[in-house]
Scaffold this motif. Structure first.
Motif, PDB file in Angstrom:
ATOM      1  N   GLU A  88       1.818   0.900  19.830  1.00 25.90           N
ATOM      2  CA  GLU A  88       1.814   0.180  21.107  1.00 25.90           C
ATOM      3  C   GLU A  88       1.287  -1.236  20.935  1.00 25.90           C
ATOM      4  O   GLU A  88       1.837  -2.192  21.494  1.00 25.90           O
ATOM      5  N   PHE A 119       1.404  -1.514  32.748  1.00 23.16           N
ATOM      6  CA  PHE A 119       2.774  -1.873  32.382  1.00 23.16           C
ATOM      7  C   PHE A 119       3.736  -1.829  33.572  1.00 23.16           C
ATOM      8  O   PHE A 119       4.511  -2.766  33.779  1.00 23.16           O
ATOM      9  N   GLN A 123      -2.747   1.703  30.548  1.00 19.12           N
ATOM     10  CA  GLN A 123      -1.371   1.206  30.429  1.00 19.12           C
ATOM     11  C   GLN A 123      -0.416   1.922  31.374  1.00 19.12           C
ATOM     12  O   GLN A 123       0.660   1.401  31.699  1.00 19.12           O
ATOM     13  N   TYR A 179       8.461  -4.661  29.746  1.00 12.75           N
ATOM     14  CA  TYR A 179       7.324  -3.944  30.341  1.00 12.75           C
ATOM     15  C   TYR A 179       7.767  -2.626  30.965  1.00 12.75           C
ATOM     16  O   TYR A 179       7.004  -1.646  30.962  1.00 12.75           O
ATOM     17  N   TRP A 199      -4.715  -6.010  25.749  1.00  9.25           N
ATOM     18  CA  TRP A 199      -4.357  -5.927  24.325  1.00  9.25           C
ATOM     19  C   TRP A 199      -5.571  -6.206  23.440  1.00  9.25           C
ATOM     20  O   TRP A 199      -5.831  -5.472  22.482  1.00  9.25           O
ATOM     21  N   LEU A 216       7.989  -0.240  28.039  1.00  5.27           N
ATOM     22  CA  LEU A 216       6.641   0.177  27.638  1.00  5.27           C
ATOM     23  C   LEU A 216       6.058   1.175  28.636  1.00  5.27           C
ATOM     24  O   LEU A 216       5.329   2.102  28.249  1.00  5.27           O
ATOM     25  N   SER A 217       6.385   1.000  29.915  1.00  6.40           N
ATOM     26  CA  SER A 217       5.922   1.940  30.946  1.00  6.40           C
ATOM     27  C   SER A 217       6.483   3.337  30.693  1.00  6.40           C
ATOM     28  O   SER A 217       5.757   4.339  30.775  1.00  6.40           O
ATOM     29  N   LEU A 221       7.562   4.597  27.850  1.00  9.38           N
ATOM     30  CA  LEU A 221       6.951   5.163  26.644  1.00  9.38           C
ATOM     31  C   LEU A 221       5.555   5.708  26.926  1.00  9.38           C
ATOM     32  O   LEU A 221       5.200   6.801  26.474  1.00  9.38           O
ATOM     33  N   ALA A 222       4.752   4.938  27.683  1.00 11.25           N
ATOM     34  CA  ALA A 222       3.390   5.371  27.993  1.00 11.25           C
ATOM     35  C   ALA A 222       3.386   6.637  28.848  1.00 11.25           C
ATOM     36  O   ALA A 222       2.611   7.572  28.588  1.00 11.25           O
ATOM     37  N   LEU A 245       4.024  -3.375  19.357  1.00 13.66           N
ATOM     38  CA  LEU A 245       5.088  -3.662  20.332  1.00 13.66           C
ATOM     39  C   LEU A 245       4.610  -4.645  21.388  1.00 13.66           C
ATOM     40  O   LEU A 245       5.316  -5.587  21.752  1.00 13.66           O
ATOM     41  N   LEU A 246       3.376  -4.418  21.859  1.00  9.19           N
ATOM     42  CA  LEU A 246       2.849  -5.278  22.915  1.00  9.19           C
ATOM     43  C   LEU A 246       2.612  -6.695  22.400  1.00  9.19           C
ATOM     44  O   LEU A 246       2.762  -7.661  23.156  1.00  9.19           O
TER      45      LEU A 246
END
Length: 266
Positions: free
Chosen positions: A36, A97, A93, A12, A81, A15-16, A18-19, A39-40
């Motif tokens: 996303e 995330f 997100q 997570y 999601w 992902l944070s 990346l967002a 991946l999620l």
């Protein structure tokens, strides 16, 4: 299982990053929503395993400070999601995330003393599942309220920034927030009624006035006032967003506040 929880925390967190990087770069580059979602999905599968494997293995519902945090985080990410395929949730997100990583870290550091309840207790299952779903929905609506405040802040700035177009329109955020509030309020009402009427079957003792009850009723009343004023007086804007946040804090104090005191401090 604690090792898998650490893997989820780093997932997570990644992902944070990346967002946030997508939000900060120029808006000419479209957000990789499909990437996303894929991946999620892989992260959610691992998250599902960590949440449900110990309960299905023992055929019990584990309710403890850390496990409840893990379960509600899983529900919130799952709702996001699923909703991302139908609604424009871009921007959510950015908060979801990092919050997921932080909450799972707290669950890993403070697991508490989980209590096992048999899944064949239908009264308890109705109460707990409706409550957990309500908490997850209110968690999402609270993040939408924060997103609404950020969007409103950008609208009132004299200078337009590129990151502003990354977020959905203000009216779309507000509409989603109220839809979530309505569904969450129904579930919270079911949880409150089932917990009160079937208190002996659920908890093994009659209903009584406690710290949890006071904050639970307070948050229920605030949500009721928000929805009533929205439908009767078209209440909206920053004031509503702040009250949504206040009510969620009260709801978390009702459930996790009492669990923290009973399982962590004592």
């Amino acid at each position: 299982m604690s090792l898998l929880l650490l893997v989820l925390i780093f997932a997570y967190a990644a992902l944070s990053v990346l967002a946030w990087r997508c939000w900060q770069r120029h808006t000419a580059v479209p957000y990789p929503l499909r990437g996303e979602q894929l991946l999620l999905l892989s992260v959610l599968l691992l998250h599902t395993f960590t949440v449900w494997q110990p309960m299905l293995q023992q055929r019990v519902l584990l309710v403890g400070f850390g496990h409840a945090l893990n379960l509600i985080t899983w529900l919130m990410v799952l709702l996001y999601w699923v909703g991302s395929f139908r609604y424009r949730l871009q921007g959510l997100q950015l908060a979801l995330f990092p919050c997921s990583a932080a909450v799972l870290l707290l669950a890993w550091l403070l697991p508490g003393q989980p209590t096992a309840y048999p899944m064949h207790n239908s009264a308890f299952m109705i109460h707990v599942l409706s409550a957990l779903l309500a908490y997850a929905l209110f968690g999402i609506t609270t993040l939408l309220a924060v997103l609404m405040l950020v969007r409103n802040h950008y609208l009132h700035r004299r200078k337009t920034v590129p990151q502003q177009s990354f977020l959905p329109p203000l009216l779309s955020i507000e509409k989603l927030m109220f839809q979530g509030l309505q569904a969450g309020f129904v579930l919270l009402t079911i949880a409150a009624v089932s917990g009160t009427v079937f208190s002996e079957a659920v908890f093994g003792e009659p209903a009584r006035l406690t710290h949890k009850t006071v904050f639970g009723v307070l948050s229920w009343l605030i949500y009721l006032v928000i929805l009533l004023r929205h439908h009767t007086q078209a209440w909206r804007g920053k004031k509503v967003a702040w009250w949504v946040i206040v009510s969620f804090v009260s709801l978390m104090l009702a459930y996790f506040g009492s669990k923290f005191v009973l399982e962590i401090l004592f």
